[in-house]
Enzyme design. Structure first.
Site, PDB file in Angstrom:
ATOM      1  N   SER A 312       0.737  -1.422   0.005  1.00 53.53           N
ATOM      2  CA  SER A 312      -0.121  -0.047  -0.051  1.00 53.53           C
ATOM      3  C   SER A 312       0.896   1.253  -0.050  1.00 53.53           C
ATOM      4  O   SER A 312       1.561   1.508  -1.071  1.00 53.53           O
ATOM      5  CB  SER A 312      -0.839  -0.025   1.176  1.00 53.53           C
ATOM      6  N   ASP A 323      10.444   4.268  -9.992  1.00 52.82           N
ATOM      7  CA  ASP A 323      10.029   5.027 -11.250  1.00 52.82           C
ATOM      8  C   ASP A 323      10.800   6.056 -11.859  1.00 52.82           C
ATOM      9  O   ASP A 323      11.305   6.402 -12.986  1.00 52.82           O
ATOM     10  CB  ASP A 323       8.588   5.150 -11.254  1.00 52.82           C
ATOM     11  N   LYS A 337      -0.928  -4.183  -3.273  1.00 50.10           N
ATOM     12  CA  LYS A 337      -2.175  -3.507  -3.039  1.00 50.10           C
ATOM     13  C   LYS A 337      -2.511  -2.086  -3.777  1.00 50.10           C
ATOM     14  O   LYS A 337      -1.702  -1.269  -3.353  1.00 50.10           O
ATOM     15  CB  LYS A 337      -2.538  -3.376  -1.642  1.00 50.10           C
TER      16      LYS A 337
END
Length: 426
Positions: A312, A323, A337
């Site tokens: 999460s 990224d 999640k």
């Protein structure tokens, strides 16, 4: 852009630890008449109707469901609570659930970092429905007793948990400080019994230290949960380590099940110079993007430790930094999640937690049920995992994942990289 009046929480599990503490909310009922039980049922239906992420409502006639429940006669709040739980269960979403006032108080205590209990992060296995330990909270009775991630709780005080709702299991585990709870755990083919004494637990989400390596001092930061105080504590940790002139950082998010979205956004901005952190997409496909504040505390090399208990908010943070090529990930694939929950307090002190959106990493990755793969995979045997938890040797050379992270960080420091884009894929 969509903005909710609800309190956004990126949450993995119900936390079976809490009875007392300071609430994040005051009751809406102050100075107001209490709603009737039927009004409460309808209010929950209305909240879901306006905000729930799945407009098909699990392929059900949601208006017919409303008629079914408001046509009943209710003589008590308890009956209304039961009806609401039935109605919410029809959505088939384990992250959308109703909390009675006592359960909501427990949730508030968790988010504020003031806990009492045994210290377990719990979830229901989607396939087997088994009551499964995501992680014990560090320093708690469950942690000290040696309960491990992936342990299955098969009995609570002799009561079999098969088929038991997770909220019922939580109620059985909760209890006054100083009282006992007996948990029977299935670990692989072995069964173990733990007699735990509930205790007050003061959670300080961030711990840190310096370690001397061949390339100089590095900072180690451990974040077990994204609580209300986590961002401020992370800020202090980074500032303290910067004053000690560390050459790089290892950020440990292993067994961190998530917490508050705002905490993850603030912490991401401490590492990122610019760009997106996460995108939330609601049921109308309206996208809400959250970006770095542009004021990072450091640009020194960073390696993040993750595992299957990192979920999460942990995945939002690690996904954003991966990224952006700001950090490399070491460990094992994360939980997976990619859903966002909000908490709506009700007039009588109860509350509804509902899924309102999906989230995506800056590169548009949907990690729900998939997780995030580390750049360097380091698996632990069950014996290694048990030794790390029981001996509390996280963040030392005896910790194979940490040792790998330090080795990778050392390469980044030696290369003079303050941004790891050239190092990805090595």
């Amino acid at each position: 852009m969509f903005k909710q009046k609800l309190i956004v929480k990126i949450e993995l599990v119900v936390i079976a630890t809490i009875l007392a503490g300071t609430s994040l909310y005051t009751s809406k009922a102050l100075g107001k008449p209490q709603p009737s039980p039927k009004q409460m049922v309808d209010e929950v239906w209305q909240i879901l109707d306006k905000n729930y992420v799945d407009v098909s409502f699990n392929h059900q006639d949601w208006k017919a469901i409303r008629q079914q429940y408001i046509s009943r006669s209710y003589t008590s709040k308890k009956q209304a609570y039961g009806a609401i739980q039935e109605m919410v269960a029809k959505l088939g979403d384990r992250y959308t659930e109703f909390f009675d006032p006592q359960e909501f108080q427990a949730l508030n205590n968790d988010l504020s970092g003031n806990l009492s209990g045994v210290g377990l992060e719990l979830a229901q296995n989607e396939k087997t429905k088994a009551l499964t330990v995501i992680a014990p909270i560090e320093g708690t009775p469950a942690f000290k007793a040696g309960i491990l991630p992936d342990d299955v709780i098969v009995q609570i005080n002799g009561q079999i948990t098969q088929g038991m709702k997770i909220e019922d299991a939580v109620k059985r585990i909760l209890g006054p400080v100083g009282t006992k709870v007996v948990l029977t755990i299935q670990r692989g083919s072995q069964s173990q019994t733990f007699k735990l004494t509930r205790a007050n637990i003061a959670i300080h989400p961030v711990t840190y230290n310096t370690q001397t390596t061949a390339v100089g001092k590095i900072g180690y930061i451990r974040l077990p949960e994204f609580t209300q105080t986590a961002a401020a504590e992370m800020h202090r940790a980074i500032q303290a380590l910067e004053k000690q002139q560390v050459q790089g950082y290892v950020l440990d998010l292993r067994s961190d099940p998530g917490g508050l979205l705002d905490a993850s956004l603030q912490i991401a901005s401490m590492w990122l110079k610019q760009g997106a952190i996460v995108s939330l997409v609601n049921r109308d496909q309206v996208k809400d993007s959250y970006n770095a504040s542009g004021h990072p505390l450091t640009d020194k090399p960073l390696v993040i430790l993750v595992d299957k208990g990192s979920a999460s908010a942990s995945e939002i943070l690690s996904g954003a930094l991966q990224d952006d090529n700001r950090a490399r990930l070491v460990g094992t694939r994360t939980f997976g999640k990619g859903l966002v929950q909000s908490v709506e307090p009700l007039e009588d002190g109860s509350a509804l937690k509902l899924t309102i959106a999906k989230y995506y990493t800056p590169k548009g990755r949907d990690i729900n049920h998939v997780g995030i793969a580390p750049d360097i995979t380091v698996e632990l045997t069950e014996a290694q995992q048990k030794a790390l938890v029981q001996n509390r040797t996280l963040g030392t050379p005896a910790d194979p994942q940490y040792a790998s992270a330090v080795a990778d960080l050392s390469k980044l420091i030696q290369s003079g990289a303050n941004h790891v884009s050239l190092q990805r894929g090595q």
